[in-house]
Design a protein around this motif. Structure first.
Motif, short mmCIF file in Angstrom:
data_model
loop_
_atom_site.label_atom_id
_atom_site.label_comp_id
_atom_site.label_asym_id
_atom_site.label_seq_id
_atom_site.Cartn_x
_atom_site.Cartn_y
_atom_site.Cartn_z
N PRO A 183 -18.55 1.93 -12.45
CA PRO A 183 -19.50 0.80 -12.42
C PRO A 183 -19.62 0.20 -11.03
O PRO A 183 -18.62 0.04 -10.33
CB PRO A 183 -18.88 -0.19 -13.42
N SER A 184 -20.83 -0.13 -10.64
CA SER A 184 -21.06 -0.56 -9.26
C SER A 184 -20.23 -1.78 -8.86
O SER A 184 -19.79 -1.89 -7.71
CB SER A 184 -22.55 -0.86 -9.06
N TRP A 185 -20.00 -2.71 -9.79
CA TRP A 185 -19.28 -3.93 -9.42
C TRP A 185 -17.77 -3.72 -9.28
O TRP A 185 -17.07 -4.56 -8.73
CB TRP A 185 -19.57 -5.04 -10.43
N TRP A 186 -17.26 -2.59 -9.75
CA TRP A 186 -15.83 -2.32 -9.59
C TRP A 186 -15.46 -2.02 -8.14
O TRP A 186 -14.28 -1.99 -7.80
CB TRP A 186 -15.42 -1.13 -10.47
N TRP A 187 -16.45 -1.76 -7.30
CA TRP A 187 -16.18 -1.44 -5.90
C TRP A 187 -15.94 -2.70 -5.06
O TRP A 187 -15.66 -2.59 -3.86
CB TRP A 187 -17.35 -0.66 -5.31
N PHE A 188 -16.06 -3.89 -5.66
CA PHE A 188 -15.98 -5.14 -4.91
C PHE A 188 -14.89 -6.04 -5.49
O PHE A 188 -14.78 -6.21 -6.70
CB PHE A 188 -17.32 -5.89 -4.97
N ARG A 194 -15.69 -1.07 -1.24
CA ARG A 194 -14.96 0.21 -1.28
C ARG A 194 -13.56 0.04 -1.90
O ARG A 194 -12.62 0.75 -1.54
CB ARG A 194 -14.84 0.81 0.14
N VAL A 195 -13.44 -0.90 -2.82
CA VAL A 195 -12.13 -1.27 -3.36
C VAL A 195 -11.49 -0.10 -4.11
O VAL A 195 -10.26 0.09 -4.04
CB VAL A 195 -12.28 -2.51 -4.28
N VAL A 196 -12.28 0.69 -4.83
CA VAL A 196 -11.69 1.80 -5.59
C VAL A 196 -11.01 2.79 -4.64
O VAL A 196 -9.90 3.26 -4.91
CB VAL A 196 -12.78 2.51 -6.42
N ALA A 197 -11.66 3.09 -3.52
CA ALA A 197 -11.07 4.00 -2.54
C ALA A 197 -9.84 3.37 -1.88
O ALA A 197 -8.84 4.05 -1.63
CB ALA A 197 -12.11 4.38 -1.49
N ARG A 198 -9.91 2.08 -1.61
CA ARG A 198 -8.76 1.39 -1.01
C ARG A 198 -7.55 1.47 -1.95
O ARG A 198 -6.43 1.80 -1.52
CB ARG A 198 -9.10 -0.08 -0.75
N ASP A 199 -7.79 1.17 -3.23
CA ASP A 199 -6.68 1.18 -4.19
C ASP A 199 -6.09 2.58 -4.37
O ASP A 199 -4.89 2.73 -4.60
CB ASP A 199 -7.17 0.65 -5.54
N ALA A 200 -6.95 3.60 -4.28
CA ALA A 200 -6.48 4.96 -4.48
C ALA A 200 -5.43 5.37 -3.45
O ALA A 200 -4.55 6.18 -3.73
CB ALA A 200 -7.66 5.93 -4.43
N PRO A 206 -0.75 2.25 5.45
CA PRO A 206 -0.37 0.88 5.80
C PRO A 206 -1.42 -0.12 5.32
O PRO A 206 -2.61 0.19 5.28
CB PRO A 206 -0.29 0.91 7.33
N ALA A 207 -0.99 -1.30 4.98
CA ALA A 207 -1.90 -2.34 4.50
C ALA A 207 -2.99 -2.65 5.53
O ALA A 207 -4.14 -2.93 5.17
CB ALA A 207 -1.12 -3.61 4.16
N ALA A 208 -2.64 -2.58 6.81
CA ALA A 208 -3.63 -2.86 7.86
C ALA A 208 -4.79 -1.87 7.82
O ALA A 208 -5.92 -2.20 8.20
CB ALA A 208 -2.95 -2.82 9.23
N VAL A 209 -4.52 -0.65 7.37
CA VAL A 209 -5.57 0.36 7.26
C VAL A 209 -6.35 0.18 5.95
O VAL A 209 -7.57 0.16 5.94
CB VAL A 209 -4.97 1.78 7.34
N VAL A 210 -5.60 0.03 4.86
CA VAL A 210 -6.24 -0.07 3.55
C VAL A 210 -7.15 -1.30 3.45
O VAL A 210 -8.23 -1.23 2.87
CB VAL A 210 -5.16 -0.13 2.44
N ASP A 211 -6.74 -2.41 4.04
CA ASP A 211 -7.47 -3.66 3.88
C ASP A 211 -8.34 -4.03 5.07
O ASP A 211 -8.85 -5.15 5.12
CB ASP A 211 -6.47 -4.81 3.61
N ARG A 212 -8.53 -3.12 6.00
CA ARG A 212 -9.34 -3.46 7.17
C ARG A 212 -10.78 -3.78 6.76
O ARG A 212 -11.32 -3.18 5.83
CB ARG A 212 -9.32 -2.33 8.19
N ARG A 213 -11.42 -4.68 7.47
CA ARG A 213 -12.79 -5.08 7.16
C ARG A 213 -13.77 -4.68 8.26
O ARG A 213 -14.97 -4.88 8.11
CB ARG A 213 -12.85 -6.60 6.95
N THR A 214 -13.25 -4.18 9.37
CA THR A 214 -14.11 -3.74 10.46
C THR A 214 -13.63 -2.39 10.96
O THR A 214 -12.53 -1.95 10.64
CB THR A 214 -14.08 -4.74 11.63
#
Length: 287
Positions: A183-188, A194-200, A206-214
């Motif tokens: 579902p489209s809203w699961w990505w936010f 891109r939350v699904v890919a981050r969680d995977a 490292p958290a700095a890579v997974v949670d980067r915003r830029t």
């Protein structure tokens, strides 16, 4: 390593090539030759397939298809944080979007520096069967598919004459189909996309890579290429095939191309796009 007057995809049916990639491609070929590799793999299309989009469409889907109002609120809040607007603004637009007749994604064409005579041409409206969702389709999924459509330019734009195979696995069919089932809203979530890919990969990176915003972009490099080739680009566009076809707004283009030194603003991005198309058309004419 860059020749803006030459398109390295002039043998292909559309102008996919970006001149700033010429240097990268040359270095890649040198590395392939030195290593004896027979395959190169890139991460192209990842942002598209993993739904890196700032749009109210997923919020609309969350309210219409989600399991609770909380999902809609959370999605709207995340999108508002990314777009630097209020959550109320996102909510208002999401509700308005829900009443639109078609869920199709409205892909705005780039018209900067095009002549007024062609502004109303229907050919400027992007058309592709993937952009026509079925009745009752989700607005967010329609936007997701539009992003993936754009990624095909990268995935299919490799040098078909290259002796080395190229692969873009993130834009491959199994990955695309898996992502479109989500579902489209699961990505936010919490101001991130891109939350699904981050969680995977949360347990592997490292958290700095997974949670980067830029992330880095080639903008400064493209600006340097433009500045170094300004006179060549000026000649290409002001006395080229696109001008003779009546496609360019010459007064605006001349004004943007005048001057010396580093370019101001972001107009150089669009001018470089036009130069890439001009180089591709010139290659067709030579053939």
């Amino acid at each position: 390593m860059v020749d803006v007057s030459r398109s390295h995809t002039q043998d292909q049916p559309n102008p996919l090539a970006r001149s700033f990639m010429q240097g990268t491609s040359r270095l890649l070929h040198e590395a392939v030759g030195a290593s004896g590799a027979d395959l190169t793999i890139d991460g192209g299309g990842g942002d598209n397939v993993f739904f890196s989009l700032r749009s109210i469409a997923p919020a609309t889907d969350a309210f219409l298809r989600g399991r609770s109002l909380g999902e809609g609120w959370s999605t709207a809040k995340s999108i508002a944080a990314m777009a630097d607007v209020s959550t109320i603004t996102v909510l208002g637009r999401a509700v308005s979007r829900a009443f639109r007749r078609s869920p199709a994604y409205r892909w705005r064409p780039m018209t900067q520096f095009l002549s007024p005579q062609v502004m109303g041409d229907t050919a400027l409206v992007p058309r592709h069967p993937w952009l026509e969702p079925p009745r009752g389709g989700e607005t967010g999924t329609a936007a997701h598919i539009a992003l993936i459509t754009a990624a095909q330019g990268w995935a299919e734009g490799n040098d078909i004459r290259s002796p080395v195979r190229h692969m873009t696995p993130l834009a491959s069919q199994p990955v695309v189909e898996a992502c479109l089932r989500i579902p489209s809203w699961w990505w936010f979530r919490q101001g991130q996309n891109r939350v699904v890919a981050r969680d995977a990969f949360r347990d592997s990176l490292p958290a700095a890579v997974v949670d980067r915003r830029t992330k880095g972009t080639p903008d400064s490099y493209i600006a340097e290429i433009f500045t170094a080739n300004r006179s060549v680009i000026r000649a290409m566009l002001l006395d080229g095939h696109l001008r003779r076809a009546g496609l360019l707004d010459l007064s605006l283009l001349e004004h943007a191309l005048d001057g010396e030194g580093y370019v101001q603003g972001t107009a150089y991005h669009r001018i470089m796009h036009l130069a890439d198309v001009e180089a591709w058309v010139a290659g067709q004419a030579q053939d």
